[in-house]
Design a protein around this motif. Structure first.
Motif, short mmCIF file in Angstrom:
data_model
loop_
_atom_site.label_atom_id
_atom_site.label_comp_id
_atom_site.label_asym_id
_atom_site.label_seq_id
_atom_site.Cartn_x
_atom_site.Cartn_y
_atom_site.Cartn_z
N VAL A 1 8.26 7.24 2.00
CA VAL A 1 7.42 5.97 2.19
C VAL A 1 6.57 6.87 1.70
O VAL A 1 5.40 7.81 2.63
CB VAL A 1 7.21 5.21 3.26
CG1 VAL A 1 5.61 4.63 3.22
CG2 VAL A 1 8.56 4.38 3.73
N TYR A 2 6.02 6.68 1.05
CA TYR A 2 4.18 7.38 0.33
C TYR A 2 3.46 6.02 -0.35
O TYR A 2 3.63 5.68 -1.01
CB TYR A 2 4.84 8.34 -1.06
CG TYR A 2 5.36 9.59 -1.40
CD1 TYR A 2 5.01 11.10 -1.07
CD2 TYR A 2 6.96 9.17 -1.54
CE1 TYR A 2 5.71 11.65 -0.28
CE2 TYR A 2 7.35 10.43 -1.15
CZ TYR A 2 6.91 12.30 -0.76
OH TYR A 2 8.51 12.59 -0.91
N ASP A 3 1.77 7.00 1.17
CA ASP A 3 0.67 5.78 0.46
C ASP A 3 0.69 6.25 -1.03
O ASP A 3 0.26 6.65 -1.93
CB ASP A 3 -0.33 6.34 1.31
CG ASP A 3 -0.14 6.22 2.66
OD1 ASP A 3 0.97 5.06 2.97
OD2 ASP A 3 -0.01 7.18 4.18
N GLN B 1 -9.87 7.72 1.18
CA GLN B 1 -10.60 7.88 2.82
C GLN B 1 -11.65 8.76 2.62
O GLN B 1 -11.63 9.77 1.78
CB GLN B 1 -9.43 8.76 3.75
CG GLN B 1 -8.34 8.11 4.05
CD GLN B 1 -7.59 7.99 4.21
OE1 GLN B 1 -7.32 9.70 5.34
NE2 GLN B 1 -6.57 7.98 4.88
N ASN C 1 0.85 -1.45 -0.11
CA ASN C 1 -0.14 0.06 0.19
C ASN C 1 0.51 1.57 -0.08
O ASN C 1 0.25 2.51 0.16
CB ASN C 1 -1.19 0.12 1.11
CG ASN C 1 -2.14 -1.25 0.94
OD1 ASN C 1 -2.88 -1.09 -0.48
ND2 ASN C 1 -1.92 -1.53 2.19
N ALA C 2 2.31 1.19 -0.54
CA ALA C 2 3.35 2.16 -0.44
C ALA C 2 4.27 1.83 -1.32
O ALA C 2 4.20 1.04 -1.75
CB ALA C 2 3.62 2.12 1.14
N THR D 1 -5.27 4.53 -1.45
CA THR D 1 -5.97 4.86 -0.39
C THR D 1 -7.47 6.04 -0.31
O THR D 1 -6.29 6.55 -1.32
CB THR D 1 -5.13 5.52 0.37
OG1 THR D 1 -4.02 4.17 0.43
CG2 THR D 1 -5.64 5.35 1.81
#
Length: 900
Positions: free
Chosen positions: A690-692, A697, A656-657, A695
C-alpha cells in the motif's frame, strides 16, 4: 570307586522321570580295551537302566553272580559319568585260550528297562593278544586275588589235541594246600572250588584265584604295610608220580597303607613283597602307574599332578585330592551334605629274584576313598535387578547329585514343569574341579515371585526349596533359599519447552539413571554436530538446546500477513526396542515480514513451504505471470523480487492510497500434473503493498548553533538490578543477604542469577557485560575474569556455563534474567594467601533494547570453542588454584555493578 554287585540291578538314576524319558532314545556306548593281562569293558551312560552281565559259554549265557565274579576273575565298578566299568582277567573261567597267547571273552549285557527306559540287549565279544607272560603274574582287585605261574615241565602235563577238551589226561590237580599262620590246610580241588576258589590249568600255566576275604587268606605286615596274603601249593598226581606248583599272592588294603592330608593322598606299597619272595636276591626292574587300569606316561603324570617315587622300602605315590582321574561321592548324614574323594590308582611292578632270573609281574587295582568332609552348600545370588530376573548358583555338588524338583510357597514343580514355565535351569561343572553347580533363572514376572511396593522402589522376593537326590543310594535331601531384589521405579525421560520471538527452547530431563534413549529433533537424530549447532548444554539431570525459528527442523504450519506459525517436534526414542518414549511438540507464532515494499516501487516476497504441502517444490512457484519465478529457492522457501507494474501485479485505488496485489502459486501446467487422489491443498500466497497518494505534510524547524556537546547526567532511575546466589541448579531457593559471607569448597558449583527489577517492558533485555573476581574492591588486584564482553573467559579451564531461563510463576519476562554457573576457585599467589580464603565476585550489566540492539554486548554472539585465544598465553596457575583440594572453605561475597 563304587562297586556294582553282579546279579543285582543297580540303578543309575541320573535325572528325574521327565529327563530320563527325554534321553531314553540315546544309545548305550560300549568300549573295550586290552590292558596287559586284563580286559576293560566300558558300558554307558546307563541313564536309569538296570545292568545284568552274563558270560557266553558254549552258546549259553551264564549270569555273573558275586561269587562267580570273584571265583572267575571279574569285577565291576562305575565312574562319575554313569558308566559301568567291567574288569576281566584274561585267564577268566570262560575265556577261549589259544596257546596262552590269544584270549577271547564273550559277554551278554542286558539293560533292563524301568518305567521310563526301554530295555536293551547287547553282546560283546573281545579278543586280546598277550604273550609277554612273566614266570609269575599277580592281579589284586577289590574282590579277588589272582596268581598265575608258569608250569615247570610242560611235558609232564600232556595236553589233548583238541584244546576244547578237558586238560590233564596225565597229571591231574588233586589237592590244594593252603598255608596259614595256624598251619597247613589241605583241600581237594573240588572242595576248594566249592568254597569259591578258582583253579584252572591252561596250556602252559596254573591259575589260582581267591576271594579277597576268603577264610584261608590272612593279614601280614610287610614293611609296616598291612597286606592280605594267599599262599598255596597245588599237588598234581599221575599213578605213582606226584609234583607240586607253589603259588602266592599278597594284596594291600587301604587301612595302614594310605595317609591323607587336606589336599594330598599318599599311598605306600612295599617295594619288596616278602610273602612272594623265596630268596634274598631281589631286583626291581620296572614300575608303572595308571588310573582305572590304564598306564600313564611321565608327561601325563606331570599334567595331572601325580608323583611316583621309590626309596629302599616303598613305592610312594602322591595324588592330589580332587584331581583328574578321581571323583567326589556324596553322603548325607544328619541332614548335612558331605563328600568323599574316590580314585582307583594302579601300580604295576616287575621284579626278578635268584639266579634263575624268573620274573614276577605284580598288578594292583587299588581303591582309595578319603574321609567324609563337610561340604556346606552355598547359594550365590547373581541377580541384576535391572534385568528383572532372579539369577542364582547352587553348589558345590558331586556328580552323583540330581536336581529333582523345586518347591515354591504354592506349588511343587518338576524339572520339566520348570522348563515349561520358562525357568532356565542348567548344570555346570566348575572350572578346574570335578564338582558341579546348578544355575536357575526365574523372571520377576513369574507368579512365584512376590512383589511389594516401597518408597520409590519395588521389592521382589522369592522363596524356594531345591529337592535333590543322591543317585547311588536314592536318598533325598533339600536346600531352602530366599532371594530379594530392590528395583528403582523407572521414571522415563521427559521433554518440555517454549519459545520467544526467535527461538524454540527445549529442556530434556534424563529420568531414571541409566535410561537409554535417543533424541530426534524434527526428523533428524541429535548428533554431536547438530547439538553444537543448537547450543546444547548438559548437566547430571538434564540437557537443553535452542532451535532457531529458521531451522530446517521447524515445520511451518501457517502463514499470515504479520506472523508465521511454526512447530518443533521432539521425540525421545528407545534405540533398543525402536519404540517411542515421548513425543513433544511446541507451536509458536513468530513475527515476520514476508513482504517488503520499497519507495521505488519494488516488492520482495518470501514464500515458505508449508507442512501441509510436503510434495511442493518451491522452485516451481511463480507470480501471476508464470514467467516470473523466484530469484532464489531451495527445498524450504522461494524468494521473489519484482516491481509493482510487472509480473501480473494488480492495483486498486483507495481513498488515500494505492493497493498493489499479486499471488504466488503453482502454474497451471504443474497443477495438471498433480495426483488427483492427493489430499494436499493448493498452495497460494497473496502479497500486497500500500502506497499513500495525494498526501502533503509540512515540516517546520529552526536552527541554532550548538552550544555544547550532548552529554548524559548520572541520576537515579526506576531500573534496578540484583545478583543472587542460588542453592542449586533449579534456581528455586537463594542465599539471603544475612548469609554472606558464604563458605564454599574448591570445585563446588556456584549458581548465579542476575535480575532486572521493576521493569514490565518485554522488549528490554538484560545482558552481562563483564564479571570478575577479586580479593576485595572491584579495582583491586589480583583479578580473574569470568565473563568478558558478554562471553566466557576463553582462558578459564573451567569456563562459565550459561543456563537458559524459562517463564514460570516467578519469572514473567525471561529476557530480564541471566543465569550462569562457575566452579569455586581460590587465588594462589602464595601459600599464605590460601589462608585468607576470601573472594568477591563483581558483575557489570547492560540493559538492551531487543528491537534495536545497536551492537556491542547487546548484539554479540559468543564463540562455542573452549580453546585459548591465539596469542594469549597466560600462566593461570599463578593466579588461580584449581587442584589444591586440601584448602578449607572459602568465604564468598557477591557485588552488583550495573550500567545502562
Amino acid at each position: 570307586m563304587l562297586y556294582l554287585i553282579f546279579g543285582f540291578r543297580w540303578l543309575f538314576l541320573l535325572l528325574v522321570a521327565a529327563n530320563i524319558e527325554a534321553q531314553k532314545k540315546s544309545s548305550i556306548n560300549i568300549k573295550t580295551k586290552c590292558l596287559g593281562n586284563i580286559m576293560l569293558v566300558e558300558v554307558g551312560p546307563l541313564r536309569g537302566s538296570f545292568l545284568d552281565v552274563a558270560v557266553i559259554m558254549n552258546n549259553t549265557a551264564v549270569l555273573l553272580t558275586p561269587s562267580i565274579a570273584t571265583q572267575c576273575g571279574f569285577s565291576m565298578k562305575h565312574d562319575q559319568f554313569g558308566n559301568a566299568l567291567i574288569y576281566i582277567s584274561l585267564q577268566n573261567c570262560f575265556s577261549q585260550n589259544v596257546e596262552d597267547k590269544t584270549f577271547t571273552t564273550a559277554l551278554q549285557l542286558h539293560l533292563h528297562g524301568n518305567q521310563f527306559v526301554k530295555g536293551e540287549l547287547h553282546q560283546v565279544v573281545e579278543t586280546c593278544q598277550y604273550n609277554a607272560w612273566a614266570s609269575r603274574e599277580v592281579i589284586c582287585d577289590y574282590n579277588y586275588m589272582e596268581v598265575s605261574v608258569k608250569r615247570a615241565a610242560p611235558d609232564d602235563f600232556p595236553l589233548p589235541q583238541n584244546p576244547k577238551q578237558p586238560v590233564d589226561l596225565g597229571f591231574r590237580a588233586t589237592t590244594v594246600v593252603f598255608f596259614t599262620p595256624e598251619g597247613e590246610k589241605p583241600m581237594s580241588v573240588a572242595d576248594a572250588q566249592r568254597r569259591g576258589y578258582g583253579i584252572r590249568n591252561t596250556p602252559t600255566r596254573l591259575v589260582l584265584r581267591s576271594p579277597m576275604m576268603a577264610p584261608e587268606t590272612y593279614m601280614q605286615q610287610v614293611a609296616g604295610v598291612p597286606m592280605r596274603v594267599f599262599k598255596t601249593s597245588t599237588i598234581f598226581e599221575k599213578k605213582w608220580l606226584a609234583t607240586q606248583v607253589d603259588a602266592a599272592a599278597a594284596c594291600p588294603i587301604q587301612e595302614g597303607s594310605v595317609f591323607l592330608t587336606q589336599k594330598t593322598i599318599t599311598w605306600y606299597l612295599p617295594r619288596q613283597m616278602d610273602p612272594m619272595i623265596s630268596s634274598g636276591q631281589f631286583k626291581l626292574l620296572e614300575v608303572h602307574f595308571g588310573i582305572n587300569g590304564q598306564r600313564l606316561n611321565p608327561l601325563e603324570l606331570q599334567a595331572r599332578g601325580y608323583s611316583v617315587a621309590l626309596n629302599d622300602f616303598y613305592v610312594i605315590t602322591e595324588l592330589p585330592i580332587g584331581g583328574v582321574g578321581g571323583y567326589y561321592k556324596s553322603h548325607i548324614q544328619d541332614d548335612k551334605y558331605y563328600v568323599s574323594y574316590m580314585i582307583e590308582p594302579m601300580l604295576e611292578l616287575l621284579w626278578t629274584e635268584d639266579a634263575t632270573n624268573e620274573q614276577t609281574r605284580y598288578k594292583v587295582l587299588f581303591h582309595i576313598a578319603t574321609h567324609l568332609v563337610p561340604q556346606p552348600l552355598e547359594l550365590i545370588d547373581k541377580t541384576v535387578p535391572g534385568e528383572m530376573t532372579f539369577k542364582m548358583v547352587l553348589g558345590h555338588f558331586a556328580v552323583d547329585v540330581a536336581l529333582i524338583n523345586i518347591t515354591f510357597p504354592a506349588e511343587v514343580l518338576s524339572m520339566a514343569d520348570c522348563s515349561v514355565r520358562g525357568f532356565n535351569i542348567l548344570e555346570h561343572m566348575s572350572p578346574n574341579s570335578s564338582m558341579k553347580v546348578f544355575t536357575l533363572e526365574v523372571p520377576f514376572s513369574d507368579p512365584a515371585v512376590l512383589k511389594q511396593a516401597g518408597d520409590g522402589v519395588t521389592i521382589f522376593s522369592l522363596h524356594l526349596t531345591f529337592g535333590l537326590m543322591l543317585m547311588d543310594e536314592l536318598e533325598f535331601f533339600s536346600y531352602n533359599a530366599h532371594l530379594e531384589a530392590v528395583v528403582q521405579n523407572i521414571v522415563p525421560p521427559s521433554v518440555s519447552g517454549g519459545c520467544d520471538k526467535e527461538n524454540f527452547y527445549v529442556l530434556v530431563k534424563y529420568g531414571s539413571r541409566g535410561y537409554n534413549f535417543q533424541t530426534l529433533v524434527g526428523k533428524r537424530l541429535m548428533t554431536p554436530s547438530l547439538a553444537q549447532h543448537y547450543d546444547y548444554m548438559e548437566n547430571g539431570t538434564h540437557f537443553s538446546f535452542v532451535v532457531p525459528f529458521s531451522s530446517p527442523d521447524v515445520a511451518v504450519e501457517a502463514i499470515q500477513s504479520s506472523f508465521i506459525k511454526g512447530r518443533l517436534d521432539v521425540i525421545l526414542n528407545n534405540p533398543e526396542t525402536n519404540s517411542e518414549i515421548q513425543e513433544f511438540s511446541v507451536a509458536c507464532n513468530f513475527l515476520s515480514t514476508l513482504t517488503e515494499c520499497f519507495p521505488n516501487g519494488t516488492m520482495t516476497a518470501l514464500a515458505l513451504k508449508l507442512e501441509s504441502v510436503p510434495s511442493l517444490n518451491p522452485s516451481k512457484l511463480t507470480l501471476e505471470d508464470p514467467s516470473c519465478g523466484p530469484v532464489f529457492s531451495n527445498d524450504r522457501y522461494a524468494f521473489f523480487v519484482f516491481t509493482v507494474n510487472s509480473c501480473g501485479t494488480k492495483r486498486k485505488f483507495m481513498s488515500n492510497a494505492m493497493l498493489y496485489e499479486n499471488e504466488i502459486s503453482l502454474p497451471d501446467e504443474d497443477l495438471a500434473k498433480k495426483d488427483p487422489n492427493s489430499k494436499e491443498p493448493e498452495y497460494d500466497l497473496k502479497v500486497s503493498c500500500v502506497y499513500d497518494i495525494d498526501t502533503n505534510q509540512a515540516v517546520a524547524f529552526n536552527t541554532r548553533p550548538r552550544r555544547s556537546e550532548p552529554y548524559a547526567e548520572n541520576s537515579k532511575g526506576q531500573l534496578q538490578v540484583v545478583m543472587r546466589l542460588a542453592m542449586d541448579e533449579s534456581y528455586s531457593k537463594f542465599q539471603s543477604t544475612e548469609d554472606y559471607p558464604i563458605a564454599k569448597y574448591l570445585q563446588q558449583p556456584l549458581y548465579f542469577e542476575v535480575e532486572l527489577l521493576k521493569s514490565t517492558n518485554p522488549l528490554v533485555s538484560l545482558e552481562l557485560e563483564n564479571c570478575w573476581a577479586t580479593k576485595g574492591e572491584r579495582t583491586s588486584q589480583p583479578r580473574w575474569n569470568l565473563i568478558i564482553n558478554g562471553c566466557p573467559n576463553p582462558v578459564d579451564p573451567y569456563q562459565v556455563v550459561f543456563h537458559p531461563v524459562w517463564a514460570d510463576a516467578r519469572v514473567r519476562y525471561p529476557s530480564h534474567f541471566k543465569r550462569f554457573e562457575v566452579k569455586m576457585f581460590a587465588f594462589a599467589e602464595g601459600e599464605e594467601d590460601l589462608n585468607a580464603k576470601v573472594i568477591f565476585v563483581h558483575c557489570d550489566v547492560v540493559i538492551c533494547d531487543a528491537k534495536n540492539p545497536l551492537g556491542g554486548v547487546c548484539g554479540k554472539q559468543c564463540s562455542k570453542t573452549k580453546e585459548m585465544i591465539r596469542g594469549q598465553k597466560r600462566d593461570v596457575s599463578k593466579i588461580l588454584d584449581f587442584e589444591h583440594v586440601s584448602v578449607g572453605p572459602i568465604l564468598l561475597f557477591i557485588v552488583m555493578d550495573s550500567k545502562v
